[in-house]
Write an enzyme that holds these catalytic residues in place. Structure first.
Site, PDB file in Angstrom:
ATOM      1  CD  GLU A 233     -15.106 -42.805   4.947  1.00 41.27           C
ATOM      2  OE1 GLU A 233     -14.747 -41.858   5.665  1.00 41.27           O
ATOM      3  OE2 GLU A 233     -15.700 -42.668   3.872  1.00 41.27           O
TER       4      GLU A 233
ATOM      5  CD  GLU B  16     -18.422 -39.072   5.599  1.00 41.67           C
ATOM      6  OE1 GLU B  16     -18.103 -37.964   5.162  1.00 41.67           O
ATOM      7  OE2 GLU B  16     -17.824 -39.614   6.539  1.00 41.67           O
TER       8      GLU B  16
HETATM    9  C1  BGP Z   1     -14.981 -38.749   5.371  1.00 45.14           C
HETATM   10  C2  BGP Z   1     -14.960 -38.958   3.912  1.00 45.14           C
HETATM   11  C3  BGP Z   1     -13.677 -39.419   3.334  1.00 45.14           C
HETATM   12  C4  BGP Z   1     -12.447 -39.109   4.124  1.00 45.14           C
HETATM   13  C5  BGP Z   1     -12.610 -39.107   5.615  1.00 45.14           C
HETATM   14  C6  BGP Z   1     -11.493 -38.470   6.399  1.00 45.14           C
HETATM   15  O1  BGP Z   1     -15.697 -37.573   5.614  1.00 45.14           O
HETATM   16  O2  BGP Z   1     -15.963 -39.859   3.493  1.00 45.14           O
HETATM   17  O3  BGP Z   1     -13.666 -39.049   1.994  1.00 45.14           O
HETATM   18  O4  BGP Z   1     -11.622 -38.200   3.573  1.00 45.14           O
HETATM   19  O5  BGP Z   1     -13.797 -38.539   6.054  1.00 45.14           O
HETATM   20  O6  BGP Z   1     -11.614 -37.085   6.362  1.00 45.14           O
HETATM   21  P1  BGP Z   1     -10.421 -36.131   6.004  1.00 45.14           P
HETATM   22  O7  BGP Z   1      -9.921 -36.596   4.686  1.00 45.14           O
HETATM   23  O8  BGP Z   1     -10.975 -34.771   5.961  1.00 45.14           O
HETATM   24  O9  BGP Z   1      -9.422 -36.317   7.077  1.00 45.14           O
END
Ligand code: BGP
Length: 473
Positions: free
Chosen positions: A370, A179
């Site tokens: 993701e 990201e």
């Molecule tokens: C993205 C990241 C992850 C992950 C996911 C979910 O931004 O790449 O590392 O954590 O989102 O977000 P969160 O953990 O804040 O729910």
């Protein structure tokens, strides 16, 4: 069948959110270790509050996380049981170079990842490695000021060289930065940037971004020289911006907001800075130092494929006063969409829109790395969770991904859900924001046995994979 025969189904994690063992086998301290759970987290991850050392007033979830460092065999066996074709994980930079500027890598760190890779290969699971997933050596923060410093590009080159050489012939897919656009919001977590008072934040950021883009291009160059089979991808926190109305000003605001994020991929996929960004930098007087050699490197070393995370679309109005925060990116509320318990809006059709938008813009193979639902789970005494809400979320998103392939003809390599096993949240530091098919017994403050157990979604996803996405019921 809709999806290609070799479609890569699997799940994705990040080192600091699952490994723990933060000081084991020579690992150095990283920015992500110092992001506590609780109300100070946001100011720390965005680089507004200084946290360069542990203190007694906070709980730091990354120190132990879900202890995958010691339990990866058990966890990968569970992934294999679900039929994973791919496992996306990241490398903790400070396991390989504990301080960041050493000449020689730490053998124990390399060995750990080599064993983990071998464990995947044992089950025919393709490893997909994120070289940096929000992690950065603290030593480089303190001595060099994070990615604002051009020297970091050289240290990153050392890191990728050590990785590509060691895992040659075993790993085909790499992502350079997780990201990459999150540097705009969470500059400390995303790029080791802490802002001193009075500093021109936008200027520092522009230079740091340039260094990351350059480092990413160098990674491609180095990868191809070590092993021409390697495929390099960029990684974007995606989610298209809708205009809040059909008012031309809102439509133009949406175009601009989309550019803020696509800018990174514009450079990584096309090999040069887009005109709108150069003009913007010029106008603001914050043009980063970009040498002739830099331009050449960017031009000659574009990515092979484009990967992204998708959780939701976003919306913007030209005169918006109130913003919601979802996945660290600002958005106005979209009244047509439902929200998760954490206020993230749910938009499965927006997934198809986003996939298409990226495909139209770049015409390179795509990889969804993701997607998932962060929710509170209520396990029974055996750790079993009836997570129909998670199944529903994933089903609707996979359906739309299918439409993008079947009806729109998008070239899609694979799909990894976020957090196939419960892990620490990047945004909040909580454990209770769970994404997994596998439940982990641990709470927000480190209590729990760390025992793993299967949720209802475990068998559901297994069926999805076995049918190559045909059976979603
Ligand atoms: C993205 C990241 C992850 C992950 C996911 C979910 O931004 O790449 O590392 O954590 O989102 O977000 P969160 O953990 O804040 O729910």
């Amino acid at each position: 069948m809709t999806f290609r025969n070799d479609f890569l189904w699997g799940g994705a994690t990040a080192a600091n959110q699952c490994e723990g063992a933060y000081d084991v086998d020579g690992r150095g301290l990283a920015n992500v270790d110092l992001c506590p759970v609780g109300e100070d987290r946001l100011e720390i991850i965005t680089g507004q509050k200084k946290m360069f050392d542990f203190d007694d007033d906070h709980f730091y979830p990354a120190k132990e996380s879900i202890d995958m460092y010691h339990r990866y065999k058990e966890d990968i066996a569970l992934f294999a049981e679900m039929g994973f074709k791919v496992y996306r994980f990241s490398i903790a930079w400070t396991r390989i170079f504990p301080k960041g500027d050493e000449n020689e890598p730490n053998e124990k760190g390399l060995k750990f990842y080599e064993d983990l890779i071998d464990e995947c290969l044992k089950y025919n699971i393709e490893p997909l490695i994120t070289i940096t997933h929000f992690d950065f050596p603290m030593y480089l923060v303190e001595k060099y000021g994070g990615w604002r410093n051009r020297k970091i590009v050289d240290f990153y080159k050392n890191l990728v060289t050590a990785i590509f050489e060691r895992f040659k012939g075993k790993v085909k897919y790499y992502l350079t930065f997780n990201e990459i656009n999150v540097i705009l919001a969470a500059s400390f977590m995303g790029a080791g940037l802490y802002f001193e008072e009075g500093e021109d934040v936008e200027k520092v950021r522009a230079q740091a971004i340039h260094h990351e883009l350059l480092a990413s291009a160098y990674a491609t160059k180095i990868a191809k020289s070590i092993d021409p089979e390697i495929k390099i991808g960029c990684m974007l926190a995606a989610g298209t911006y809708y205009p809040a109305s059909m008012k031309p000003e809102d439509v133009f605001a949406a175009l601009k907001a989309n550019r803020e994020n696509y800018f990174f991929v514009d450079v990584q996929a096309r090999g040069y800075y887009p005109s709108y960004k150069l003009k913007d930098y010029e106008r603001k007087g914050i043009m980063p130092e970009i040498t002739k050699e830099d331009k050449k490197i960017l031009k000659e070393n574009t990515v092979d494929f484009i990967s992204f995370s998708y959780y939701s679309t976003r919306a913007i109005a030209a005169d918006a006063k109130k913003f919601d925060e979802a996945n660290l990116i600002m958005s106005v509320e979209n009244p047509y969409l439902e929200k998760t318990e954490w206020g993230w809006q749910v938009d499965p059709l927006g997934f198809r829109t986003t996939i298409n938008e990226i495909w139209d813009r770049y015409q390179k193979p795509l990889f969804v790395v993701e997607n998932g639902l962060g929710a509170k789970d209520l396990p029974d005494e055996n750790g079993y969770v009836e997570d129909d809400y998670r199944i529903n979320y994933l089903r609707e998103h996979i359906k739309n991904m299918k439409d993008a392939v079947e009806l729109d003809g998008v070239d899609l390599l694979g799909y990894t859900t976020w957090g196939p096993i419960d892990l620490v949240s990047a945004g909040t530091g909580e454990m209770s924001k769970r994404y997994g098919f596998i439940y982990v017994d641990r709470d927000d403050y480190g209590n729990g046995s760390l025992k793993r157990s299967k949720k209802k979604s475990f068998d559901w996803y297994k069926k999805v994979i076995a049918s190559n996405g045909e059976d979603l019921e």
